[in-house]
Design an enzyme around this catalytic site. Structure first.
Site, PDB file in Angstrom:
ATOM      1  N   HIS A  57       0.826  -1.219   0.000  1.00  0.00           N
ATOM      2  CA  HIS A  57       0.000   0.000   0.000  1.00  0.00           C
ATOM      3  C   HIS A  57       0.861   1.271   0.000  1.00  0.00           C
ATOM      4  CE1 HIS A  57      -3.061   2.934   0.918  1.00  0.00           C
ATOM      5  NE2 HIS A  57      -2.543   3.168   2.115  1.00  0.00           N
ATOM      6  N   ASP A  83       1.722   5.771   6.950  1.00  0.00           N
ATOM      7  CA  ASP A  83       1.043   4.933   7.946  1.00  0.00           C
ATOM      8  C   ASP A  83       1.963   4.440   9.059  1.00  0.00           C
ATOM      9  OD1 ASP A  83      -1.597   5.010   7.111  1.00  0.00           O
ATOM     10  OD2 ASP A  83      -1.367   3.331   5.709  1.00  0.00           O
ATOM     11  N   GLU A  86       0.965   5.764  12.616  1.00  0.00           N
ATOM     12  CA  GLU A  86      -0.384   5.323  12.996  1.00  0.00           C
ATOM     13  C   GLU A  86      -0.428   3.819  13.286  1.00  0.00           C
ATOM     14  OE1 GLU A  86      -4.810   5.366  10.928  1.00  0.00           O
ATOM     15  OE2 GLU A  86      -3.381   6.968  10.464  1.00  0.00           O
ATOM     16  N   ASP A  87       0.367   3.021  12.548  1.00  0.00           N
ATOM     17  CA  ASP A  87       0.204   1.561  12.606  1.00  0.00           C
ATOM     18  C   ASP A  87       1.413   0.789  13.132  1.00  0.00           C
ATOM     19  OD1 ASP A  87      -2.318   1.911  11.558  1.00  0.00           O
ATOM     20  OD2 ASP A  87      -1.700   1.561   9.490  1.00  0.00           O
ATOM     21  N   ASP A 147      -3.321   8.438  -0.929  1.00  0.00           N
ATOM     22  CA  ASP A 147      -3.692   7.333  -0.045  1.00  0.00           C
ATOM     23  C   ASP A 147      -5.118   6.870  -0.321  1.00  0.00           C
ATOM     24  OD1 ASP A 147      -3.760   5.580   2.197  1.00  0.00           O
ATOM     25  OD2 ASP A 147      -4.566   7.174   3.450  1.00  0.00           O
TER      26      ASP A 147
END
Length: 623
Positions: A57, A83, A86-87, A147
């Site tokens: 991604h 990301d 965040e992840d 995104d």
């Protein structure tokens, strides 16, 4: 991870490096490579819903940023890393330490804030966070759009309720945002992907009709474009000709807005002439315009021009910088064709939008609008501001002294008054539009000359909110009135779904579920604002329940026409009538009929049957 899988990921990332190598230094390219490897390590072991490694991604987002939007080094790095915070366990400080303040800022903006309690809803707070970044750097929006574009391209792996939530967000927020930024190709793709996942039946039906139309119009269109190419080549004008076909969502939206069927939608494609400016004619801006006018004058000598069809967006660009010269000519089959005449520079600018330098005036206005919306502490006013400021393209109207006033499409004379000054708006009494006395509720159009009459005895009332369409004027009015407009949905009376329609449900505060058509603007907004309240519903026909519908029929008059229509509804299909109005003007009959149906299929069957009656030209349902 298998060796072959690692090689495939490296090859995919390599496409980004290849694109960037042509326009950045070696040091910048090394930073981009470093961002990829950092993201790959951070996301190691994570999977997407499709089962692919998660790093696929960020790679795809970075490629969109690099290849499709042609963004800079920091933005592409941020796309790889968007990301990570965040992840994964990594922090913004880690990003700042490894990639600098610029990249860290962009990553921070697109990182959703996790809160125990949200000011409005999780989704609304996220929108506000994204829009607030515009005040500092518009590139953060471009990372978020990249995104979202990849998420929409890979939405098949999600559950239907998640598809509706993400598609609703896209249709309400991201697609119109892309349009306002001048990224029309991104806007179009996002709209169509949202349409595909929200209402697949309508989407594929529209695709089939567009393909059939494309085949049927091809011979005349080919002849028309070949004639243009021959004419321009004969005058030594360097130009290329493209035919751009409209997407399913664009045509479907036209049908809904104009209340017509597919066959009555005009201009399902347009012809684009992209030219190189003639040399030796003066300064660049003058050459571009003069060449466009020259092409127009040549073609108008060979083809019949539709009166009043010219739109000069070269002298008066759209607010996001779009420039082109629009005109309509008759093709060899006797059908009007719309032509967009633009230079190569204009064409590139219209594709890349805000990525290309626009000048501080446009960017400053856009920042101010979005910053004002983002500062709103009220969730409803924030969402309404988005609707007003993102959904509508701008128009330009003029004062009697020639000053241009930029307003959202569908703005009224009252909005014009408030744009001039809040005091003028607060005491506005009437308008003169192009010299004609008009009420303040009159909708303005591009190029109108507007004069506002004021009176000290006039003060705003609550009724004024009905005449103000722009976010700015409505916001000023609310402050003046010192009231908070109560927000309510009239869902059933707005979209009125029938059993068998593609529907979605939303859970209310009292625990009940309200059913919406998946086309309902309220449903799209709710999906974008309160996606966690979506519930899957089955809205099936019930023989004991019927629903009122309104139908408008246009036909050529003949003996027993009305009787045949009534027989089709009452005798053949056994449906109950509720009302009938028929008007005959010069042998063209307009019939408005109200009757009751059990389901959407029953309504579609009635439409098909009536459409087959001799003399009937068009059948459509009315809101």
């Amino acid at each position: 991870m298998e060796k072959d899988e690692l090689n495939a990921l490296d090859q995919a990332a390599g496409k980004v490096f290849e694109v960037m190598a042509g326009r950045v230094s070696e040091d910048e390219l090394q930073l981009i490579r470093k961002a990829y490897h950092f993201a790959a390590k951070a996301h190691e072991g994570q999977k997407r819903k499709s089962g692919e490694p998660y790093i696929t991604h960020p790679i795809a987002v970075a490629r969109i940023a690099a290849e499709e939007l042609e963004l800079d080094t920091s933005t592409v790095c941020a796309a790889f890393l968007h990301d990570v915070v965040e992840d994964t366990p990594y922090t913004i400080e880690d990003i700042r330490e490894n990639f600098g303040k610029d990249v860290a800022f962009l990553v921070d903006v697109v990182t959703k804030r996790k809160k125990e309690r949200y000011e409005n809803t999780k989704q609304v707070d996220n929108y506000k966070q994204i829009l607030a970044s515009v005040h500092y750097d518009i590139r953060a929006l471009l990372v978020k759009l990249s995104d979202r574009l990849h998420n929409m391209r890979t939405l098949e792996s999600m559950r239907p309720d998640k598809q509706m939530k993400i598609a609703g967000e896209t249709d309400f927020f991201y697609a119109p945002l892309a349009g306002r930024l001048g990224l029309y190709h991104v806007k179009s793709e996002l709209e169509n992907l949202s349409f595909k996942f929200r209402c697949p039946r309508d989407f594929y039906s529209m695709e089939e009709m567009l393909e059939a139309d494309r085949e049927s119009t091809a011979p005349a269109l080919t002849k028309f474009t070949e004639d243009i190419d021959r004419i321009l080549s004969g005058r030594k004008i360097k130009a290329r000709i493209e035919v751009r076909y409209r997407k399913p969502y664009s045509v479907w939206r036209d049908m809904k807005e104009k209340g017509c069927d597919f066959s009555h939608v005009e201009f399902k494609h347009y012809v684009r002439i992209i030219y190189e400016p003639m040399k030796g004619w003066g300064q660049r801006e003058s050459i571009e315009k003069d060449t466009a006018i020259y092409i127009y004058s040549i073609l108008s000598s060979h083809f019949t021009e539709q009166p009043r069809s010219v739109n000069n967006y070269i002298d008066h660009p759209k607010d996001n910088g779009y420039q082109s010269f629009h005109v309509r000519f008759l093709n060899p089959a006797g059908v009007w064709e719309e032509l967009h005449i633009a230079s190569e520079r204009m064409h590139i600018n219209s594709r890349l939008g805000c990525v290309v330098e626009r000048g501080e005036s446009w960017l400053g206005r856009f920042r101010n609008v979005l910053q004002n919306i983002a500062d709103s502490n009220d969730g409803f006013m924030f969402m309404e501001g988005l609707n007003s400021s993102l959904y509508n393209e701008d128009i330009i109207a003029f004062t009697p002294k020639g000053k241009g006033i930029i307003l959202p499409q569908k703005a009224t004379a009252m909005d014009f008054a408030f744009e001039l000054h809040s005091d003028i708006g607060s005491h506005a009494q009437y308008a003169r539009i192009n010299g004609k006395l008009c009420p303040l509720s009159t909708e303005l159009h591009r190029g109108d000359c507007v004069e506002i009459g004021v009176s000290d005895r006039i003060t705003p009332t609550r009724e004024w909110l009905k005449n103000a369409k722009a976010y700015k004027s409505r916001n000023i009015l609310r402050d003046i009135l010192r009231k908070q407009e109560v927000f309510g949905y009239n869902r059933c009376t707005h979209c009125r779904p029938l059993p068998g329609d593609e529907v979605i449900g939303f859970k209310e505060a009292d625990g009940t579920v309200t059913v919406h058509s998946r086309h309902c603007p309220d449903a799209i907004q709710l999906a974008s604002e309160n996606g966690d309240d979506i519930v899957d519903v089955r809205f099936e026909p019930n023989e004991a329940l019927t629903y009122p519908v309104k139908m408008k029929i246009t036909a050529i008059d003949r003996y027993h026409l009305l009787r045949d229509i009534l027989d089709c509804i009452v005798e053949d299909r056994h449906l109950s009538m509720n009302g009938l109005e028929s008007v005959n003007r010069e042998q063209i009959v307009t019939c408005n009929i109200e009757f009751f149906v059990h389901s959407a299929d029953e309504l579609r069957g009635a439409i098909r049957s009536i459409s087959r009656i001799k003399g009937v030209e068009e059948v459509k349902t009315e809101a």
